[in-house]
Design a protein around this motif. Sequence first.
Motif, mmCIF file in Angstrom:
data_model
loop_
_atom_site.group_PDB
_atom_site.id
_atom_site.type_symbol
_atom_site.label_atom_id
_atom_site.label_comp_id
_atom_site.label_asym_id
_atom_site.label_seq_id
_atom_site.Cartn_x
_atom_site.Cartn_y
_atom_site.Cartn_z
ATOM 1 N N LEU A 108 0.828 -1.207 0.000
ATOM 2 C CA LEU A 108 0.000 0.000 0.000
ATOM 3 C C LEU A 108 0.865 1.261 0.000
ATOM 4 C CD1 LEU A 108 -2.806 -1.024 2.525
ATOM 5 C CD2 LEU A 108 -3.019 -0.687 0.050
ATOM 6 N N ALA A 109 1.961 1.239 0.766
ATOM 7 C CA ALA A 109 2.872 2.395 0.786
ATOM 8 C C ALA A 109 3.431 2.649 -0.611
ATOM 9 C CB ALA A 109 4.005 2.150 1.782
ATOM 10 N N ALA A 110 3.773 1.567 -1.317
ATOM 11 C CA ALA A 110 4.301 1.707 -2.682
ATOM 12 C C ALA A 110 3.243 2.305 -3.609
ATOM 13 C CB ALA A 110 4.759 0.345 -3.197
ATOM 14 N N LEU A 111 1.985 1.846 -3.461
ATOM 15 C CA LEU A 111 0.915 2.356 -4.333
ATOM 16 C C LEU A 111 0.583 3.820 -4.029
ATOM 17 C CD1 LEU A 111 -1.560 -0.669 -4.483
ATOM 18 C CD2 LEU A 111 0.289 -0.067 -6.049
ATOM 19 N N LEU A 112 0.819 4.256 -2.797
ATOM 20 C CA LEU A 112 0.548 5.655 -2.437
ATOM 21 C C LEU A 112 1.692 6.574 -2.865
ATOM 22 C CD1 LEU A 112 -0.884 5.172 1.180
ATOM 23 C CD2 LEU A 112 -2.135 6.076 -0.791
ATOM 24 N N LEU A 113 2.923 6.157 -2.554
ATOM 25 C CA LEU A 113 4.064 7.057 -2.767
ATOM 26 C C LEU A 113 4.611 6.991 -4.191
ATOM 27 C CD1 LEU A 113 5.963 6.582 0.613
ATOM 28 C CD2 LEU A 113 4.408 8.410 -0.076
ATOM 29 N N GLY A 114 4.457 5.862 -4.876
ATOM 30 C CA GLY A 114 4.963 5.756 -6.253
ATOM 31 C C GLY A 114 4.381 6.829 -7.165
ATOM 32 N N PRO A 115 3.044 6.909 -7.294
ATOM 33 C CA PRO A 115 2.466 7.953 -8.160
ATOM 34 C C PRO A 115 2.692 9.366 -7.636
ATOM 35 C CG PRO A 115 0.750 6.562 -7.173
ATOM 36 C CD PRO A 115 2.048 5.950 -6.822
ATOM 37 N N MET A 127 3.144 13.867 -20.166
ATOM 38 C CA MET A 127 4.288 13.526 -19.313
ATOM 39 C C MET A 127 3.834 13.320 -17.872
ATOM 40 S SD MET A 127 7.846 15.617 -18.713
ATOM 41 C CE MET A 127 9.055 15.024 -17.521
ATOM 42 N N ILE A 128 2.939 14.190 -17.384
ATOM 43 C CA ILE A 128 2.414 14.020 -16.022
ATOM 44 C C ILE A 128 1.668 12.697 -15.908
ATOM 45 C CG2 ILE A 128 0.710 14.888 -14.382
ATOM 46 C CD1 ILE A 128 1.465 17.688 -15.148
ATOM 47 N N PHE A 129 0.792 12.434 -16.872
ATOM 48 C CA PHE A 129 -0.018 11.211 -16.832
ATOM 49 C C PHE A 129 0.871 9.964 -16.855
ATOM 50 C CE2 PHE A 129 -2.376 7.858 -19.065
ATOM 51 C CZ PHE A 129 -3.467 7.732 -18.227
ATOM 52 N N TYR A 130 1.831 9.929 -17.762
ATOM 53 C CA TYR A 130 2.711 8.762 -17.869
ATOM 54 C C TYR A 130 3.591 8.608 -16.629
ATOM 55 C CZ TYR A 130 1.522 8.528 -22.844
ATOM 56 O OH TYR A 130 0.858 8.412 -24.036
ATOM 57 N N SER A 131 4.095 9.717 -16.105
ATOM 58 C CA SER A 131 4.986 9.642 -14.949
ATOM 59 C C SER A 131 4.243 9.091 -13.726
ATOM 60 C CB SER A 131 5.558 11.036 -14.634
ATOM 61 O OG SER A 131 6.453 10.970 -13.553
ATOM 62 N N VAL A 132 3.011 9.556 -13.517
ATOM 63 C CA VAL A 132 2.207 9.035 -12.402
ATOM 64 C C VAL A 132 1.942 7.545 -12.592
ATOM 65 C CG1 VAL A 132 -0.078 9.135 -11.318
ATOM 66 C CG2 VAL A 132 1.151 11.256 -11.840
ATOM 67 N N GLY A 133 1.578 7.162 -13.828
ATOM 68 C CA GLY A 133 1.308 5.746 -14.111
ATOM 69 C C GLY A 133 2.542 4.876 -13.931
ATOM 70 N N LEU A 134 3.682 5.340 -14.447
ATOM 71 C CA LEU A 134 4.917 4.570 -14.307
ATOM 72 C C LEU A 134 5.351 4.482 -12.852
ATOM 73 C CD1 LEU A 134 6.838 5.979 -17.413
ATOM 74 C CD2 LEU A 134 6.049 3.615 -17.098
ATOM 75 N N GLY A 135 5.131 5.584 -12.097
ATOM 76 C CA GLY A 135 5.453 5.553 -10.667
ATOM 77 C C GLY A 135 4.626 4.514 -9.942
ATOM 78 N N LEU A 149 -1.352 6.475 6.838
ATOM 79 C CA LEU A 149 -2.230 7.650 6.859
ATOM 80 C C LEU A 149 -1.473 8.908 6.451
ATOM 81 C CD1 LEU A 149 -4.382 7.102 10.092
ATOM 82 C CD2 LEU A 149 -5.154 7.075 7.700
ATOM 83 N N ALA A 150 -0.255 9.055 6.986
ATOM 84 C CA ALA A 150 0.568 10.224 6.625
ATOM 85 C C ALA A 150 0.898 10.205 5.140
ATOM 86 C CB ALA A 150 1.851 10.237 7.461
ATOM 87 N N GLN A 151 1.215 9.018 4.613
ATOM 88 C CA GLN A 151 1.554 8.916 3.182
ATOM 89 C C GLN A 151 0.334 9.183 2.298
ATOM 90 O OE1 GLN A 151 3.115 4.947 3.293
ATOM 91 N NE2 GLN A 151 4.956 5.568 4.398
ATOM 92 N N ALA A 152 -0.847 8.722 2.754
ATOM 93 C CA ALA A 152 -2.067 9.004 1.989
ATOM 94 C C ALA A 152 -2.364 10.504 1.993
ATOM 95 C CB ALA A 152 -3.241 8.226 2.589
ATOM 96 N N GLY A 153 -2.136 11.149 3.144
ATOM 97 C CA GLY A 153 -2.339 12.598 3.225
ATOM 98 C C GLY A 153 -1.384 13.346 2.306
ATOM 99 N N LEU A 154 -0.129 12.883 2.277
ATOM 100 C CA LEU A 154 0.866 13.515 1.395
ATOM 101 C C LEU A 154 0.454 13.357 -0.069
ATOM 102 C CD1 LEU A 154 3.761 14.725 0.881
ATOM 103 C CD2 LEU A 154 4.506 12.346 0.652
ATOM 104 N N CYS A 170 9.016 9.634 2.574
ATOM 105 C CA CYS A 170 9.394 8.482 1.737
ATOM 106 C C CYS A 170 10.658 7.793 2.241
ATOM 107 C CB CYS A 170 9.623 8.924 0.290
ATOM 108 S SG CYS A 170 8.142 9.437 -0.574
ATOM 109 N N LEU A 171 11.303 8.361 3.258
ATOM 110 C CA LEU A 171 12.577 7.804 3.709
ATOM 111 C C LEU A 171 12.445 6.359 4.149
ATOM 112 C CD1 LEU A 171 14.452 10.534 5.756
ATOM 113 C CD2 LEU A 171 15.188 9.396 3.674
#
Length: 269
Positions: free
Chosen positions: A14-21, A222-230, A137-142, A192-193
């Motif tokens: 879940l952390a990866a799915l939140l912080l990646g994009p 570029m924004i759309f692809y970067s979020v998707g790739l993240g 929760l903090a990562q979802a807020g970020l 993200c540390l």
Amino acid sequence: MDFWHYPFLRNAFLAALLLGPACGLLGVFVTLRGMAFFSDAIAHAALTGVALALLLQQCLGTHVDLLAVVLTFSLGLSAAMAHLLNRTHLRSDTVIAFSFTGSVALGVLLISKLGQYRLLDGVLFGDIYANAPRDLLAQAGLAAGLFAFFGWNLRPYLLTLVEPDLARVEGANLERLNLVFALLVGATVTLCLKMLGTLLLSGLIVIPPAAAKLVARNFRQMIFYSVGLGLVGAGSGVLLSYACDTPTGPTLVLTDLGLLFLCFIFRLK
């Protein structure tokens, strides 16, 4: 072992799915503004924030919230660097270089005096499996905050990239925009540390937008692809790490690099 049966594995995914994009979105502006090493410097300087938290804990003799101290230090350093870039004629690479080396030197000095070398592994390489519900929760807020902020301020930040003079004519305060952007980078890096640590964190911010730039035809693509790739890179990295029994941070970064390579191949066709 059932991946979904264990909370630490679910939390890592879940952390990866939140912080990646979220990092993919922020990375678009970081790379286009030529600030890739700015985020790297903040990530490494967080080492000093950890050392200061330990020092406070030892001096006060009570528990100190590590994340709060690191976040405060990172935001303070981000603001100081933004101030120097706005108010002096020093080049950005010069400001980043002495901020980076000075912070790391202070952090290592304090940790050596405190005798806490065992903490270096966690700070340098991260521990995504240590994410608790509070961290999620903090990562979802970020993530929500970043998407809302750039959704609301997309035009002024786009203008500062391509037509700074036009941005001024339209009433944009470039100094304030730069300061807010630096604080966003500082907050993102701090939260993200735990995922990748100071050594690998920049990969999460820089690689997805670099890959997106290879195949995108305009800024919005570029924004759309970067979020998707993240999203794909971070999620796949955690799953591959589990399947191949490899360290998660390096696996995640190498997965992002694999996507970058695929985008490069696609561009050649």
